[in-house]
Scaffold this motif. Structure first.
Motif, PDB file in Angstrom:
ATOM      1  N   THR A 165       0.807  -1.226   0.000  1.00  0.00           N
ATOM      2  CA  THR A 165       0.000   0.000   0.000  1.00  0.00           C
ATOM      3  C   THR A 165       0.842   1.279   0.000  1.00  0.00           C
ATOM      4  O   THR A 165       0.551   2.205  -0.781  1.00  0.00           O
ATOM      5  N   PRO A 166       1.892   1.381   0.822  1.00  0.00           N
ATOM      6  CA  PRO A 166       2.693   2.623   0.801  1.00  0.00           C
ATOM      7  C   PRO A 166       3.420   2.879  -0.522  1.00  0.00           C
ATOM      8  O   PRO A 166       3.834   4.010  -0.781  1.00  0.00           O
ATOM      9  N   GLU A 206       2.029   2.740  -3.345  1.00  0.00           N
ATOM     10  CA  GLU A 206       1.029   3.417  -4.176  1.00  0.00           C
ATOM     11  C   GLU A 206       0.802   2.734  -5.529  1.00  0.00           C
ATOM     12  O   GLU A 206       0.466   3.389  -6.516  1.00  0.00           O
TER      13      GLU A 206
END
Length: 329
Positions: free
Chosen positions: A168-169, A171
Motif C-alpha cells: 500500500t505505501p 502506491e
C-alpha cells in the motif's frame, strides 16, 4: 511426556520457548526421511509429534503410535501428513497458520523491486568496473517504479493480505483473484480490487502467487497462462514450486513472452543446477532472480511457530482444543 520430532535437532533446541511444558518434555528427534519402522520403534510411547513442514507422517506411523494425541506441523504446510487417518484415530493435526505471512510478504516485495531495478546485473556490473556505463544504459532504457505497476495477487490468504498491506505505501494498483471473492469490507481494508483470473493475468504487471498446491493449482502457471500475460510483465512465486510448469516458464522467458520472474521456490527441492529454470541460456539468465526458499524462515517466524506448537501441546495436555486444527476434528 514424550514428543517425537521429525526435523533438525539444532533448530528445535534453538527456538524452544521458555515454557515448563517444553523444558520438561522428553524429545525423540529423528531426521526427515527416517523410515516408518524407525519412527514407530523410537516413538511408540510418544503422545505428541512435531514434523517439519516438508516432512511426512504416514498412515502406518499414525496407526502404530497408540498414545498419539496431536501432530503439529512446524510451519504452515501439512501436505505430507495423512490427515484423514489422524482424524479417524482422534488425533489433532495442527499447523502454524499465518505465522510467516509477514516474512513471506517481505520476500515477495524484495523480488519485485529486485526485478524492476535489475539488482543482480547492477551488482555484477559495478564489481566489473562498469558502473557508469550501466547507469547510462539504464537511463536510456528506463526504470519502472513499483508505483507505476498493477499488482495481481493470485489467491488472497494470509500471505497475500500481508503483501497487499505492505504494498500500500508504494502506491501501486492492487488486484486479486481468489476462489471466493472477499467481502467489500475486506477489499477496502486491504485496498484491493477483484478481477477474474483471465482479466487479472492480462492486465497486471506482476502476477504474484499465493495459493496452496492442490490438484486445481498444480502448474497453474502453464503455457496458456503465460501467453495471456503482457510481454512486459513478471511472475513472482514465493508460494510453492509445483505451481509453475518449469518447461513452459523456461520457454516463455527464452521467447520473450514475459519480461522476467522472481522465484523463492523452484520445484523440485532441493533445486539442482540442471533444473530447467536454473540452467537458462546466458542471454536470458538475467531475467530471473532466485532466492533459496527463505521467505518464511526468519528468526521471528520460528520463535512464533515454536511458541504456538508448545502452547497447543499444553492445551491438549489440559484437555482443551488446540489452535489451527486442519483435519476437521
Amino acid at each position: 511426556m514424550k514428543v517425537l520430532v521429525i526435523g533438525k535437532e539444532d533448530r528445535y533446541l534453538k527456538y524452544m520457548p521458555d515454557k515448563d511444558i517444553a523444558k520438561n518434555a522428553e524429545l525423540i528427534i529423528c531426521p526427515i526421511g527416517t523410515s516408518d519402522e524407525v519412527l514407530i520403534e523410537k516413538g511408540k510411547e510418544a503422545e505428541y509429534l512435531i514434523v517439519d513442514a516438508i516432512g511426512s507422517v504416514s498412515k502406518k506411523v499414525i496407526e502404530h503410535l497408540p498414545k498419539l494425541k496431536l501432530i503439529h506441523s512446524e510451519g504452515v504446510g501439512y501436505n505430507g501428513i495423512d490427515i484423514q487417518t489422524a482424524k479417524e484415530k482422534g488425533v489433532f493435526v495442527c499447523n502454524n497458520k499465518g505465522i510467516n505471512a509477514g516474512a513471506v510478504a517481505e520476500q515477495t516485495i524484495l523480488l519485485m523491486l529486485g526485478l524492476l531495478r535489475d539488482v543482480v546485473t547492477g551488482d555484477q556490473k559495478v564489481r566489473e568496473g562498469l558502473q557508469i556505463q550501466t547507469k547510462e544504459k539504464a537511463m536510456v532504457e528506463g526504470i519502472t517504479e513499483l508505483a507505476d505497476c498493477k499488482i495481481g495477487l493470485v489467491g488472497f490468504g494470509d500471505i497475500a493480505k500481508a503483501t497487499a498491506k505492505r504494498l500500500t505505501p508504494f502506491e501501486c494498483e492492487l488486484y486479486y483473484w481468489n476462489r471466493t471473492r472477499q467481502s467489500k469490507e475486506i477489499e477496502e481494508e486491504y485496498g484491493v480490487s477483484y478481477l477474474e483470473l483471465d482479466e487479472l493475468v492480462k492486465e497486471c504487471d506482476f502476477i504474484s502467487l499465493h495459493v496452496a498446491v492442490t490438484e486445481e493449482t498444480t502448474e497453474i502457471i502453464n503455457k496458456e497462462f503465460l501467453k495471456k500475460m503482457k510481454k512486459s510483465a513478471y511472475v513472482i512465486n514465493t508460494a510453492r514450486g509445483e505451481l509453475v510448469d518449469n518447461v513452459a516458464m523456461r520457454e516463455a522467458l527464452i521467447n520473450g513472452e514475459i519480461k522476467g520472474a522472481g522465484f523463492d521456490t523452484v520445484h523440485p527441492e532441493p533445486t539442482q543446477k540442471d533444473n530447467p529454470l536454473v540452467a537458462l541460456p546466458e542471454e536470458v539468465a538475467h531475467k530471473v532472480i532466485f532466492s533459496p526458499h527463505i521467505g518464511g524462515i526468519t528468526r521471528s517466524t520460528f520463535y512464533r511457530a515454536h511458541l504456538n506448537i508448545w502452547s497447543n501441546i499444553e492445551l491438549v495436555e489440559n484437555n482443551k482444543r488446540p489452535n489451527y486444527i486442519v483435519n476437521g476434528l
